[in-house]
Design a protein around this motif. Sequence first.
Motif, PDB file in Angstrom:
ATOM      1  N   ALA A  16      24.940 -23.862 -11.795  1.00 50.15           N
ATOM      2  CA  ALA A  16      25.503 -22.550 -12.144  1.00 50.15           C
ATOM      3  C   ALA A  16      27.027 -22.581 -12.117  1.00 50.15           C
ATOM      4  O   ALA A  16      27.686 -21.875 -12.876  1.00 50.15           O
ATOM      5  N   LEU A  17      27.594 -23.408 -11.244  1.00 48.00           N
ATOM      6  CA  LEU A  17      29.051 -23.503 -11.140  1.00 48.00           C
ATOM      7  C   LEU A  17      29.587 -24.762 -11.814  1.00 48.00           C
ATOM      8  O   LEU A  17      30.791 -25.001 -11.813  1.00 48.00           O
ATOM      9  N   ASP A  18      28.706 -25.597 -12.355  1.00 47.10           N
ATOM     10  CA  ASP A  18      29.085 -26.905 -12.888  1.00 47.10           C
ATOM     11  C   ASP A  18      29.878 -27.679 -11.829  1.00 47.10           C
ATOM     12  O   ASP A  18      30.886 -28.323 -12.116  1.00 47.10           O
ATOM     13  N   LEU A  19      29.419 -27.604 -10.585  1.00 45.42           N
ATOM     14  CA  LEU A  19      30.186 -28.146  -9.468  1.00 45.42           C
ATOM     15  C   LEU A  19      29.546 -29.412  -8.913  1.00 45.42           C
ATOM     16  O   LEU A  19      28.373 -29.417  -8.548  1.00 45.42           O
ATOM     17  N   VAL A  20      30.326 -30.496  -8.877  1.00 40.26           N
ATOM     18  CA  VAL A  20      29.887 -31.717  -8.210  1.00 40.26           C
ATOM     19  C   VAL A  20      30.480 -31.697  -6.806  1.00 40.26           C
ATOM     20  O   VAL A  20      31.685 -31.814  -6.628  1.00 40.26           O
ATOM     21  N   LYS A  21      29.603 -31.484  -5.830  1.00 42.15           N
ATOM     22  CA  LYS A  21      30.048 -31.325  -4.454  1.00 42.15           C
ATOM     23  C   LYS A  21      29.737 -32.607  -3.712  1.00 42.15           C
ATOM     24  O   LYS A  21      28.679 -33.192  -3.894  1.00 42.15           O
ATOM     25  N   ARG A  54      25.513 -34.312 -13.858  1.00 37.22           N
ATOM     26  CA  ARG A  54      25.729 -33.261 -14.845  1.00 37.22           C
ATOM     27  C   ARG A  54      24.689 -33.297 -15.954  1.00 37.22           C
ATOM     28  O   ARG A  54      24.366 -32.285 -16.551  1.00 37.22           O
ATOM     29  N   ASN A  55      24.208 -34.484 -16.256  1.00 36.64           N
ATOM     30  CA  ASN A  55      23.300 -34.663 -17.381  1.00 36.64           C
ATOM     31  C   ASN A  55      22.193 -35.630 -16.961  1.00 36.64           C
ATOM     32  O   ASN A  55      22.297 -36.822 -17.202  1.00 36.64           O
ATOM     33  N   TRP A  94      26.096 -36.782  -2.966  1.00 38.76           N
ATOM     34  CA  TRP A  94      26.659 -35.786  -3.872  1.00 38.76           C
ATOM     35  C   TRP A  94      25.582 -34.768  -4.235  1.00 38.76           C
ATOM     36  O   TRP A  94      24.399 -35.097  -4.283  1.00 38.76           O
ATOM     37  N   GLU A 132      27.924 -40.138 -11.592  1.00 35.87           N
ATOM     38  CA  GLU A 132      28.279 -38.743 -11.808  1.00 35.87           C
ATOM     39  C   GLU A 132      27.683 -38.210 -13.108  1.00 35.87           C
ATOM     40  O   GLU A 132      27.333 -37.041 -13.215  1.00 35.87           O
ATOM     41  N   ARG A 133      27.564 -39.095 -14.081  1.00 36.74           N
ATOM     42  CA  ARG A 133      27.010 -38.664 -15.364  1.00 36.74           C
ATOM     43  C   ARG A 133      25.631 -38.036 -15.189  1.00 36.74           C
ATOM     44  O   ARG A 133      25.308 -37.014 -15.782  1.00 36.74           O
TER      45      ARG A 133
END
Lengths: 444, 267
Positions: free
Chosen positions: B115-120, B257-258, B110, B253-254
């Motif tokens: 900038a997009l707050d995107l999880v790809k 983002r953080n 992942w 995933e947490r």
Amino acid sequence: MFESITQTRMTRWGAWLLGLLFTASVAAQSSDSLDWGDDESWGDDPWASEDQTWQWYGFVEGAWAERINNDPLIDSDQTLAESRLQLETERAFEDYTVSAKADFWADGVEDNAQADLRALHLDTTLGESIDLRAGRQVLTWGTGDLVFLNDLFPKDYTAFFSGRHDEYLKAPSDAIKLSWYGDLTVDAVWMPRANPNRFITGERLSSFSPRQGRRVAAPPKLDPLERDALIDDSEFALRLYQNINGTEWAGYAYKGYDKQPSAYDSQRDRTYFPALEVLGASVRRTGFGGIINAETAYHFGADHAGDDPNLPNSQWRFLAGYEHEPATNLTLGWQYYLQWTQEHEALIESLPDAQKPFATDEYRHVVTNRLTWQVLRQDLTLSMFTFFSPSDADYYLRPRAEYRFSDQLTGSVGGNVFGGEDDWTFYSQLENNSNLYARLRYQF
Amino acid sequence: MSFSRLLTRSLALSLAVIAQTALAETLTNAGEIVERANVAAYYAGDDGRSAARMMIVDGDNRQRRQFTLLRKDVSDGGEQRYLVVFSRPADIRGTVFRVEKKIGQGDDRWLYLPALDLVKRIAAGDKRTSFVGSHFYYEDISGRSIDLDTHELMATTDRHYQIESTPKDPDNVEFSRYQTWIDRETLLPMRTDYYRDSGEVFRRMEVTAVETIDGYPTGTEVRMSDLDSGGYTVTQFRFSEYDVGLPDDIFSERSLRNPPRDWLQRD
């Protein structure tokens, strides 16, 4: 008359040149040193030490986008002519982090100076398993690639279509986001007032108006009734997420307003943002040597019966995607998207005869393709994103070449090319906005 | 430092000493040497944290990368979890890369774009492609599965075991074979030469500094050279620590983002 046009042109060139010169001069000042520098502390990590200060970052950018065709409705031959400065700062206090990001630019298309606060938020953790972010922030979720089913956070299509960097597709929301991490992840977002898209107003880009039966642009600019009552115009978005052995499941719910001014108040002769509720789900995992994803969403439109031409109907939306790497450094992504308008017959019947031809198809199919090729050890990225709708017989192409001259300096050239059979379909209505752009960015 | 942590660390240290004593014997089985070298290079401790910085050199062009790496082993020589948090350069600052390394199947990967707050989610793809624009490949960072090659012990010198490895599926790689010099004492691979069909060496990895950290010999400076172009990347590791007790749930995933500040912070 002639004078004012010349003046406008000069302002445009001025804005662009100013950005370019500034970029170049800043670039010239920073000579890359052979050694690591004397920063033995490796001080760049925000978590390098307990002793925190404000960290500053940013970039300057010159951007220029020239229309491919003349748009008879819009004076400007450019969709973009700007010099931009972005400043970002962040500071951690004990248990809190404060972040802010703002853009300032001289805009040669609208002939003015503009500013945009893109982020101003406070982050903290409550107890062990809750993260809180409050303030202005960019929010994204869902599995689509530039296709959004359950992501009802605001987009800036004007920026996206006119040639700005991809990051500007996402407009910020004023929101409070709570994330709870247990066996399941729960993200709950409350937006105290509606956060609509930055939609096409006609000032920079033209689009098709079914009511007028032709393409339109400002003046008059599209000026919908606002949804700006605090609390009363609240929006809520919810996501439940779980990763089970590498398969990511998610459920979504949204209660708020349409992001586009899709409804029309005939008495006041103004468009507005009708209520919208959405329920959806997605799944994403590895498969067939790549990544596969599927997503669906039901949009409960304001017009359940479908017989009010001034309100949007309900829609089922489906997406299936597959991305893989068929060759080294080459990524290929495919998506199929279906937008199924409910009560379509009632919609057609209710429309005035003049508007019937412009109505959306009951089934709108879209296929997308993303091709990314990285060469020169990732310094050069060549990419092409294609939207193609067989049902609307229209397309939208996004070619791009991006080169990293250094860690600081990046240049991009690319385009936004729209076309199709009819003037009124989703992509082809934007045909006269087709543009080719160049951008040069210096990061610091 | 807490008492229990001190205890764990001294225990690990004494175990490492015992292990090293045991290693004074000469190994003769190529498979065993490669297996132990793989563990020494990529599986030190149960988990690890390190700051890393790269200098990518191509003629006059120099680029930097800086990131913090968190790793946790599911089993020695087997599955691993990685979290890579970038702090430099400016355009990738805040980007987070998460990998669930699998054996015998594609990794789960992942990428978080702030900038997009995107999880790809990223297709596993070819592991022999550049890691963030450097001369290192993904496989050089997380380890090449030892089952992909056949290994032969060519020579045993005073200091090194010299191993030659030949790919089982030569169509999947850009080299015809490679030779590795493995330190007899630490079992760290100190140099690897990659060969073309013609017998010419075109790519070289060299460990140019080793430090013993928490009882584990660690390559703290590694250089990867492209002998055709003369370009190279130097990676330095600092503030490395092992057995820090990283919890499983930070590999999630947490953390994309953080990023888990408490675990990224250096002691």
